[in-house]
Design a protein around this motif. Structure first.
Motif, PDB file in Angstrom:
ATOM      1  N   THR A   3      68.630  25.159  38.533  1.00 52.75           N
ATOM      2  CA  THR A   3      68.272  23.950  38.219  1.00 52.75           C
ATOM      3  C   THR A   3      69.535  23.084  37.445  1.00 52.75           C
ATOM      4  O   THR A   3      69.439  22.806  36.472  1.00 52.75           O
ATOM      5  CB  THR A   3      66.958  23.742  37.414  1.00 52.75           C
ATOM      6  OG1 THR A   3      67.140  24.686  36.204  1.00 52.75           O
ATOM      7  CG2 THR A   3      65.687  24.423  38.192  1.00 52.75           C
ATOM      8  N   ASN A  66      61.033  16.211  39.050  1.00 53.07           N
ATOM      9  CA  ASN A  66      62.256  16.666  38.427  1.00 53.07           C
ATOM     10  C   ASN A  66      63.055  17.688  39.456  1.00 53.07           C
ATOM     11  O   ASN A  66      62.466  17.920  40.430  1.00 53.07           O
ATOM     12  CB  ASN A  66      62.092  16.969  37.156  1.00 53.07           C
ATOM     13  CG  ASN A  66      61.244  18.182  36.845  1.00 53.07           C
ATOM     14  OD1 ASN A  66      61.383  19.091  37.914  1.00 53.07           O
ATOM     15  ND2 ASN A  66      60.644  18.035  35.841  1.00 53.07           N
ATOM     16  N   LYS A  68      63.161  20.794  39.193  1.00 52.48           N
ATOM     17  CA  LYS A  68      62.421  22.049  39.467  1.00 52.48           C
ATOM     18  C   LYS A  68      60.954  21.711  40.208  1.00 52.48           C
ATOM     19  O   LYS A  68      61.014  22.544  41.171  1.00 52.48           O
ATOM     20  CB  LYS A  68      62.118  22.604  38.035  1.00 52.48           C
ATOM     21  CG  LYS A  68      61.161  23.683  38.140  1.00 52.48           C
ATOM     22  CD  LYS A  68      60.833  24.332  36.714  1.00 52.48           C
ATOM     23  CE  LYS A  68      60.055  25.558  36.813  1.00 52.48           C
ATOM     24  NZ  LYS A  68      59.666  25.874  35.501  1.00 52.48           N
ATOM     25  N   THR A  69      60.259  20.639  40.021  1.00 53.44           N
ATOM     26  CA  THR A  69      59.209  20.431  40.950  1.00 53.44           C
ATOM     27  C   THR A  69      59.462  20.081  42.227  1.00 53.44           C
ATOM     28  O   THR A  69      58.801  20.122  43.181  1.00 53.44           O
ATOM     29  CB  THR A  69      58.329  19.141  40.113  1.00 53.44           C
ATOM     30  OG1 THR A  69      59.074  18.115  39.936  1.00 53.44           O
ATOM     31  CG2 THR A  69      57.953  19.879  38.770  1.00 53.44           C
ATOM     32  N   ASP A  71      62.057  20.816  43.934  1.00 53.89           N
ATOM     33  CA  ASP A  71      62.399  22.075  44.587  1.00 53.89           C
ATOM     34  C   ASP A  71      61.301  22.799  45.242  1.00 53.89           C
ATOM     35  O   ASP A  71      61.188  23.397  46.344  1.00 53.89           O
ATOM     36  CB  ASP A  71      63.256  23.005  43.841  1.00 53.89           C
ATOM     37  CG  ASP A  71      63.913  24.134  44.534  1.00 53.89           C
ATOM     38  OD1 ASP A  71      64.410  24.148  45.410  1.00 53.89           O
ATOM     39  OD2 ASP A  71      63.429  25.174  43.927  1.00 53.89           O
ATOM     40  N   ARG A  72      60.410  23.004  44.209  1.00 57.22           N
ATOM     41  CA  ARG A  72      58.995  23.719  44.658  1.00 57.22           C
ATOM     42  C   ARG A  72      58.374  22.912  45.806  1.00 57.22           C
ATOM     43  O   ARG A  72      57.794  23.511  46.824  1.00 57.22           O
ATOM     44  CB  ARG A  72      57.870  24.122  43.452  1.00 57.22           C
ATOM     45  CG  ARG A  72      58.492  24.916  42.640  1.00 57.22           C
ATOM     46  CD  ARG A  72      57.460  25.204  41.295  1.00 57.22           C
ATOM     47  NE  ARG A  72      56.202  24.902  41.702  1.00 57.22           N
ATOM     48  CZ  ARG A  72      55.277  23.939  40.676  1.00 57.22           C
ATOM     49  NH1 ARG A  72      55.794  23.788  39.642  1.00 57.22           N
ATOM     50  NH2 ARG A  72      54.212  23.470  40.976  1.00 57.22           N
ATOM     51  N   GLU A  98      68.859  21.578  47.976  1.00 55.66           N
ATOM     52  CA  GLU A  98      69.512  21.263  46.660  1.00 55.66           C
ATOM     53  C   GLU A  98      70.375  19.742  47.013  1.00 55.66           C
ATOM     54  O   GLU A  98      70.343  18.749  46.495  1.00 55.66           O
ATOM     55  CB  GLU A  98      70.433  22.206  46.311  1.00 55.66           C
ATOM     56  CG  GLU A  98      71.340  21.933  45.214  1.00 55.66           C
ATOM     57  CD  GLU A  98      72.403  23.079  44.729  1.00 55.66           C
ATOM     58  OE1 GLU A  98      72.777  22.925  43.620  1.00 55.66           O
ATOM     59  OE2 GLU A  98      72.525  24.168  45.390  1.00 55.66           O
TER      60      GLU A  98
END
Length: 107
Positions: A3, A66, A68-69, A71-72, A98
């Motif tokens: 991240t 954000n 991280k979220t 990406d999930r 990414e």
């Protein structure tokens, strides 16, 4: 995925992988298509953009967008939020994902 998203690493140019998003999502504020506008998505609570009919599952997810979220979510929306109405299987290539996330965070 690391991240390591910062304004310095974010891409201003729209990455090629974003083409699969652009069919359903506008990047202009206030312009919803099949999906909600992605303008100012960074820091926004999932399911909270006024004027768009989100699934109850996404509204109740408690996610805030954000790196991280996103990406999930972009890996597998239906695994991240079971019951979402987003008909997308995800971006499986980590590098492409990414790049899309970095771009989204500049909108």
């Amino acid at each position: 995925m690391a991240t390591s998203f910062t304004p310095a690493t974010a891409q201003k140019a729209r990455p090629a992988a974003f083409a699969q998003c652009a069919g359903c999502h506008a990047t202009e504020a206030g312009k919803n298509l099949f999906g909600p506008s992605l303008a100012d998505v960074g820091g926004r609570r999932a399911g909270s953009l006024p004027g768009y009919a989100y699934s109850p599952a996404l509204k109740a997810s408690g996610l805030t967008w954000n790196a991280k979220t996103l990406d999930r979510w972009l890996t597998s929306p239906r695994k991240t939020v079971p019951g979402t109405k987003m008909p997308f299987n995800g971006i499986h290539d980590p590098k492409s994902r990414e790049q899309v996330i970095a771009y989204l965070l500049t909108l």
